[in-house]
Write a protein that holds these residues in place. Structure first.
Motif, PDB file in Angstrom:
ATOM      1  N   ILE A  25     -43.641  45.619  84.826  1.00 59.15           N
ATOM      2  CA  ILE A  25     -43.279  46.372  83.077  1.00 59.15           C
ATOM      3  C   ILE A  25     -41.730  45.003  82.886  1.00 59.15           C
ATOM      4  O   ILE A  25     -41.193  45.510  82.714  1.00 59.15           O
ATOM      5  N   THR A  26     -41.900  43.808  82.450  1.00 61.49           N
ATOM      6  CA  THR A  26     -40.660  42.804  81.957  1.00 61.49           C
ATOM      7  C   THR A  26     -40.566  42.948  80.467  1.00 61.49           C
ATOM      8  O   THR A  26     -41.613  42.704  80.143  1.00 61.49           O
ATOM      9  N   ASP A  27     -39.611  43.317  80.225  1.00 62.76           N
ATOM     10  CA  ASP A  27     -39.220  44.435  79.192  1.00 62.76           C
ATOM     11  C   ASP A  27     -37.631  42.437  79.200  1.00 62.76           C
ATOM     12  O   ASP A  27     -36.684  42.192  79.069  1.00 62.76           O
ATOM     13  N   ASP A  28     -38.733  41.175  77.945  1.00 60.35           N
ATOM     14  CA  ASP A  28     -38.174  39.915  77.606  1.00 60.35           C
ATOM     15  C   ASP A  28     -37.323  39.813  76.555  1.00 60.35           C
ATOM     16  O   ASP A  28     -37.192  38.161  76.271  1.00 60.35           O
ATOM     17  N   VAL A  29     -36.806  41.062  76.004  1.00 61.15           N
ATOM     18  CA  VAL A  29     -35.973  40.770  74.804  1.00 61.15           C
ATOM     19  C   VAL A  29     -35.090  39.053  74.825  1.00 61.15           C
ATOM     20  O   VAL A  29     -35.492  38.921  73.025  1.00 61.15           O
ATOM     21  N   LEU A  46     -30.622  39.519  93.296  1.00 60.75           N
ATOM     22  CA  LEU A  46     -31.030  38.631  94.957  1.00 60.75           C
ATOM     23  C   LEU A  46     -32.781  38.703  95.130  1.00 60.75           C
ATOM     24  O   LEU A  46     -33.186  40.143  95.587  1.00 60.75           O
ATOM     25  N   PRO A  47     -33.272  37.596  96.510  1.00 63.70           N
ATOM     26  CA  PRO A  47     -34.598  38.115  96.903  1.00 63.70           C
ATOM     27  C   PRO A  47     -34.277  39.304  98.204  1.00 63.70           C
ATOM     28  O   PRO A  47     -35.089  40.036  98.014  1.00 63.70           O
ATOM     29  N   GLU A  48     -33.077  39.707  98.532  1.00 67.47           N
ATOM     30  CA  GLU A  48     -33.532  40.847  99.609  1.00 67.47           C
ATOM     31  C   GLU A  48     -33.944  41.828  98.272  1.00 67.47           C
ATOM     32  O   GLU A  48     -34.493  42.783  99.251  1.00 67.47           O
ATOM     33  N   GLU A  49     -33.025  42.181  97.449  1.00 65.42           N
ATOM     34  CA  GLU A  49     -33.351  43.262  96.648  1.00 65.42           C
ATOM     35  C   GLU A  49     -34.933  43.144  96.201  1.00 65.42           C
ATOM     36  O   GLU A  49     -35.723  44.415  96.473  1.00 65.42           O
ATOM     37  N   ILE A  50     -35.423  41.963  95.809  1.00 64.87           N
ATOM     38  CA  ILE A  50     -36.751  41.779  95.306  1.00 64.87           C
ATOM     39  C   ILE A  50     -37.508  42.008  96.757  1.00 64.87           C
ATOM     40  O   ILE A  50     -38.873  43.244  96.616  1.00 64.87           O
ATOM     41  N   ASP A  51     -36.891  41.621  98.201  1.00 64.61           N
ATOM     42  CA  ASP A  51     -38.159  42.156  99.490  1.00 64.61           C
ATOM     43  C   ASP A  51     -38.467  43.564  98.829  1.00 64.61           C
ATOM     44  O   ASP A  51     -39.203  43.969  99.798  1.00 64.61           O
ATOM     45  N   ARG A  52     -38.225  44.686  98.920  1.00 63.92           N
ATOM     46  CA  ARG A  52     -37.417  45.958  98.650  1.00 63.92           C
ATOM     47  C   ARG A  52     -38.939  46.045  98.297  1.00 63.92           C
ATOM     48  O   ARG A  52     -39.725  47.363  98.131  1.00 63.92           O
ATOM     49  N   LEU A  53     -39.649  45.504  97.417  1.00 61.26           N
ATOM     50  CA  LEU A  53     -40.685  45.801  96.033  1.00 61.26           C
ATOM     51  C   LEU A  53     -41.883  45.775  98.043  1.00 61.26           C
ATOM     52  O   LEU A  53     -43.338  46.330  97.346  1.00 61.26           O
ATOM     53  N   ASN A  54     -41.531  44.708  98.463  1.00 64.48           N
ATOM     54  CA  ASN A  54     -42.724  44.989  99.751  1.00 64.48           C
ATOM     55  C   ASN A  54     -43.163  46.101 100.139  1.00 64.48           C
ATOM     56  O   ASN A  54     -43.054  46.880 101.591  1.00 64.48           O
ATOM     57  N   ASP A  55     -43.725  47.188  99.700  1.00 66.72           N
ATOM     58  CA  ASP A  55     -44.001  48.672  99.980  1.00 66.72           C
ATOM     59  C   ASP A  55     -44.665  49.440  98.901  1.00 66.72           C
ATOM     60  O   ASP A  55     -44.339  49.681  98.411  1.00 66.72           O
ATOM     61  N   ALA A  56     -45.930  49.910  99.847  1.00 63.70           N
ATOM     62  CA  ALA A  56     -47.151  50.386  98.729  1.00 63.70           C
ATOM     63  C   ALA A  56     -46.384  51.483  98.499  1.00 63.70           C
ATOM     64  O   ALA A  56     -47.797  52.189  96.543  1.00 63.70           O
ATOM     65  N   LYS A  57     -45.249  52.150  98.757  1.00 65.36           N
ATOM     66  CA  LYS A  57     -45.567  53.370  98.077  1.00 65.36           C
ATOM     67  C   LYS A  57     -43.875  52.976  96.932  1.00 65.36           C
ATOM     68  O   LYS A  57     -44.032  54.003  95.628  1.00 65.36           O
ATOM     69  N   VAL A  58     -43.661  52.078  96.809  1.00 65.01           N
ATOM     70  CA  VAL A  58     -43.352  51.510  95.504  1.00 65.01           C
ATOM     71  C   VAL A  58     -44.541  51.063  93.931  1.00 65.01           C
ATOM     72  O   VAL A  58     -45.077  50.239  94.356  1.00 65.01           O
ATOM     73  N   LYS A  59     -44.617  51.737  93.367  1.00 64.24           N
ATOM     74  CA  LYS A  59     -45.775  52.059  92.871  1.00 64.24           C
ATOM     75  C   LYS A  59     -45.347  50.818  91.078  1.00 64.24           C
ATOM     76  O   LYS A  59     -46.373  50.111  90.519  1.00 64.24           O
ATOM     77  N   ALA A  60     -44.834  51.014  90.285  1.00 62.51           N
ATOM     78  CA  ALA A  60     -43.826  50.044  89.510  1.00 62.51           C
ATOM     79  C   ALA A  60     -42.665  49.335  89.652  1.00 62.51           C
ATOM     80  O   ALA A  60     -41.444  49.695  90.412  1.00 62.51           O
ATOM     81  N   LEU A  61     -42.550  48.584  89.145  1.00 55.63           N
ATOM     82  CA  LEU A  61     -41.405  47.773  88.602  1.00 55.63           C
ATOM     83  C   LEU A  61     -40.877  47.134  87.133  1.00 55.63           C
ATOM     84  O   LEU A  61     -41.888  47.454  86.302  1.00 55.63           O
ATOM     85  N   PHE A  62     -39.876  48.329  86.664  1.00 54.83           N
ATOM     86  CA  PHE A  62     -39.120  48.038  84.958  1.00 54.83           C
ATOM     87  C   PHE A  62     -38.405  47.367  85.348  1.00 54.83           C
ATOM     88  O   PHE A  62     -37.231  47.379  86.096  1.00 54.83           O
ATOM     89  N   ILE A  63     -38.353  46.225  84.351  1.00 52.01           N
ATOM     90  CA  ILE A  63     -37.240  44.781  84.606  1.00 52.01           C
ATOM     91  C   ILE A  63     -37.040  44.698  83.358  1.00 52.01           C
ATOM     92  O   ILE A  63     -38.241  44.535  82.519  1.00 52.01           O
ATOM     93  N   VAL A  64     -35.216  44.497  82.889  1.00 57.49           N
ATOM     94  CA  VAL A  64     -35.002  43.799  81.769  1.00 57.49           C
ATOM     95  C   VAL A  64     -34.683  42.686  82.728  1.00 57.49           C
ATOM     96  O   VAL A  64     -33.136  42.541  82.941  1.00 57.49           O
ATOM     97  N   ASN A  65     -35.406  41.213  81.642  1.00 58.85           N
ATOM     98  CA  ASN A  65     -35.051  39.885  82.029  1.00 58.85           C
ATOM     99  C   ASN A  65     -34.859  38.032  80.838  1.00 58.85           C
ATOM    100  O   ASN A  65     -35.819  39.127  79.790  1.00 58.85           O
ATOM    101  N   PRO A  66     -33.458  38.762  81.240  1.00 61.21           N
ATOM    102  CA  PRO A  66     -32.583  38.279  81.085  1.00 61.21           C
ATOM    103  C   PRO A  66     -32.428  40.120  80.432  1.00 61.21           C
ATOM    104  O   PRO A  66     -32.168  41.004  80.177  1.00 61.21           O
ATOM    105  N   SER A  67     -31.350  40.010  81.752  1.00 63.01           N
ATOM    106  CA  SER A  67     -30.747  41.804  82.059  1.00 63.01           C
ATOM    107  C   SER A  67     -30.230  42.402  80.811  1.00 63.01           C
ATOM    108  O   SER A  67     -29.320  41.651  80.691  1.00 63.01           O
ATOM    109  N   ASN A  68     -30.059  43.071  80.772  1.00 66.42           N
ATOM    110  CA  ASN A  68     -29.182  44.376  80.070  1.00 66.42           C
ATOM    111  C   ASN A  68     -28.271  44.979  80.601  1.00 66.42           C
ATOM    112  O   ASN A  68     -29.213  45.820  80.798  1.00 66.42           O
ATOM    113  N   PRO A  69     -27.375  45.372  81.171  1.00 65.74           N
ATOM    114  CA  PRO A  69     -26.116  44.265  80.190  1.00 65.74           C
ATOM    115  C   PRO A  69     -25.076  43.406  81.092  1.00 65.74           C
ATOM    116  O   PRO A  69     -25.202  42.596  80.772  1.00 65.74           O
ATOM    117  N   GLY A  70     -26.504  43.374  82.470  1.00 65.63           N
ATOM    118  CA  GLY A  70     -25.869  41.721  82.837  1.00 65.63           C
ATOM    119  C   GLY A  70     -26.034  40.576  82.811  1.00 65.63           C
ATOM    120  O   GLY A  70     -25.222  40.156  82.552  1.00 65.63           O
TER     121      GLY A  70
END
Ligand SMILES: *Cc1c(COP(=O)(O)O)cnc(C)c1O
Length: 525
Positions: free
Chosen positions: A279-283, A230-254
């Protein structure tokens, strides 16, 4: 290990638990056929590219005989005239030869020098030279870039701005990325990194390792929200303390791909937090219609991981890659490191290059993948690179409505439908659902079928692993416990990748049967 003890099982990772379940399922009490819907390994393969590979080897050997031929010892192919001889070799009467001839028309259109290409393909399949340049073969990169643009960017043009490093599967891609981020001080112990859970277990396990000591920020998706981020979860990345996002997209297992709202939110995030490394894992990207990768909306901030394993049924080949924009945040962050750390990095890489400070991050990954000292013999084996290129070309010649991709989607959609019909659950037929995996929540299923009290009984009288174990032991059905992926207790992952459609109906029935037996016990008490 004593598998009768579910407490011990819960200490293990999801895939290790699954191995234990396999043993139980193979000698299941009902003597049912053993059904393993645990692993994501597909039960189909791409035929066209493999036959083409074979044909290239045949031609390559014939070419080699031209220069030297003493029994099994033959020479190496010569470039001069190779295109003409290759065209002469191909008869066009077989589908495979027709495909290879079509490739030459296609690459002509890309302004590739075909003589050069044929030499690259032939030397590549023969494996007679070290990979040079070590990161990727020249024409291979051009073709792989077209493939990524066609399958993952959804109309955004980035092929000529993207650099590729082919790797030993998505697995090595992940390892190399973590390794080089750390070696180049882009992630340091205590740094906060965001992860979209539930997620493929290595992304949970690697950051926790003593080597990395990263702090995870969990961007959680839930069943109630159909596993959407959800967009409100993504908003949590608006924080300079968060250095990186590791994401699987489409997700596994979701199994859900980010929709356009989520992608728009990411685009905003990198404006507000411009140092964010993604880092997006688009397998699983090709299993979703009109899929768009994060790399297409935030190319400057993103490294893309892709694997040929799933779509092409090629897990044994080990074929993956890392793609990065020529202009990217990783290079900038290295340039901005404090003086002392920059000096350390110059020392690290000056063994192998003349201007270590100018070495781009993607080349650092190539060097680091061979402990720097062996940079000159780094790179994915050339036969593997050519196999990637041939898989890519099957798609590029088929065009936008690639029948191979359509068939792979239809196969898993059919299996998904069978499973849900048997479980008597509504399907999620939204465009973003790749259907490669499904999460079945046993507690929720219990409540829906037999009420809240039974759910409570199940949750309090048994360990969450009990159901998984009973399903294997009695019915011979192996699923994967999704708690290891960061899902809640009771979520089981069913892979739609590796059994015939009718088996998914059986699995659904057997899940309900086991649930009914727990319920009978509950009533008896
Ligand atoms: C299967 C899988 C991989 C591994 O790919 P390989 O190319 O087989 O190493 C990587 N990431 C995710 C999310 C996967 O499911």
């Amino acid at each position: 290990m004593d598998t009768s003890n579910v407490n011990e099982l819960e200490q293990l990772g999801s895939f290790e638990i699954s191995d234990q379940m396999l043993k139980l399922a193979q000698k299941n009490q009902r003597k049912n056929i053993f059904l393993n819907a645990g692993r994501g390994n597909p039960n189909w393969i791409n035929k066209k590219a493999r036959l083409a590979f074979n044909r290239l080897v045949e031609f390559g050997v014939q070419e080699s005989e031209r220069t030297l031929s003493q029994a099994d010892l033959v020479g190496c192919p010569e470039k001069e005239g190779i295109l003409k001889r290759f065209k002469h070799f191909l008869t066009a009467e077989t589908e495979t030869d027709h495909f290879l001839l079509e490739i030459l028309d296609y690459t002509d259109g890309l302004k590739i020098d075909n003589e050069d290409l044929v030499k690259e393909l032939i030397d590549g399949v023969l494996g007679n030279n070290y990979p040079v340049p070590s990161r990727v073969l020249k024409n291979s990169e051009l073709i792989l870039n077209q493939y990524l643009e066609s399958t993952l960017y959804n109309g955004t043009k980035l092929a000529d701005q993207t650099q590729i490093f082919p790797t030993e599967g998505g697995t090595a891609a992940i390892v190399y990325i973590f390794q080089s981020l750390k070696a180049n001080k882009l992630i340091q112990p205590g740094d906060r990194i965001a992860i979209n859970t539930p997620i493929f277990t290595p992304y949970l396990q690697i950051p926790e390792l003593a080597d990395y000591e990263l702090v995870e920020v969990d961007l959680h998706s839930t069943e109630e929200n159909h596993w959407d981020l959800l967009p409100e979860e993504i908003d949590r990345l608006n924080d300079a303390k968060v250095k990186a996002l590791f994401i699987v997209n489409p997700s596994n297992p979701g199994s859900k791909a980010l929709n356009s709202n989520a992608l728009a939110a990411i685009r905003e995030v990198v404006q507000k937090n411009p140092d964010l490394m993604i880092i997006t894992d688009d397998v699983y990207g090709t299993f979703v219609e009109d899929f768009q990768t994060i790399y297409a909306v935030a190319p400057y901030n993103t490294l893309l991981v892709y694997s040929f394993s799933k779509l092409f049924g090629a897990t044994g080949w080990r074929l993956g890659l890392i793609a990065a924009h020529k202009d990217n945040v990783f290079d900038r962050l290295i340039r901005q490191l404090p003086e002392k750390e920059r000096a350390q990095l110059i020392k690290r890489y000056d063994l192998v290059v003349l201007e270590p400070e100018k070495l781009p991050f993607i080349e650092r990954m190539v060097a680091d993948s061979r402990s720097i000292g062996l940079y000159h013999t780094a790179g994915l084996s050339t036969p593997q690179q050519i196999m990637e290129v041939l898989f890519a070309l099957t798609h590029l010649l088929a065009g936008d409505s690639d029948p191979y991709i359509e068939t792979s989607r239809a196969i898993i959609a059919e299996r998904y439908k069978e499973l849900f019909a048997a479980l008597q659950l509504p399907t999620d037929d939204g465009k973003e659902n790749s259907k490669y995996y499904t999460l079945v929540n046993i507690y929720q299923l219990a409540e829906e079928r037999y009420g809240k009290e039974f759910r409570h009984y199940l949750a309090t009288h048994f360990e969450y692993m009990d159901f998984l174990k009973t399903l294997a032991e009695k019915e011979g059905v192996v699923l994967i416990d999704a708690v290891g992926f960061g899902a809640i207790a009771g979520e089981l992952r069913v892979s739609e990748a590796n059994l015939p459609a009718e088996d998914y109906r059986l699995i659904g029935h057997e899940i309900l049967k086991v649930l009914k037996e727990y319920h009978d016990e509950f009533l008896a008490k």
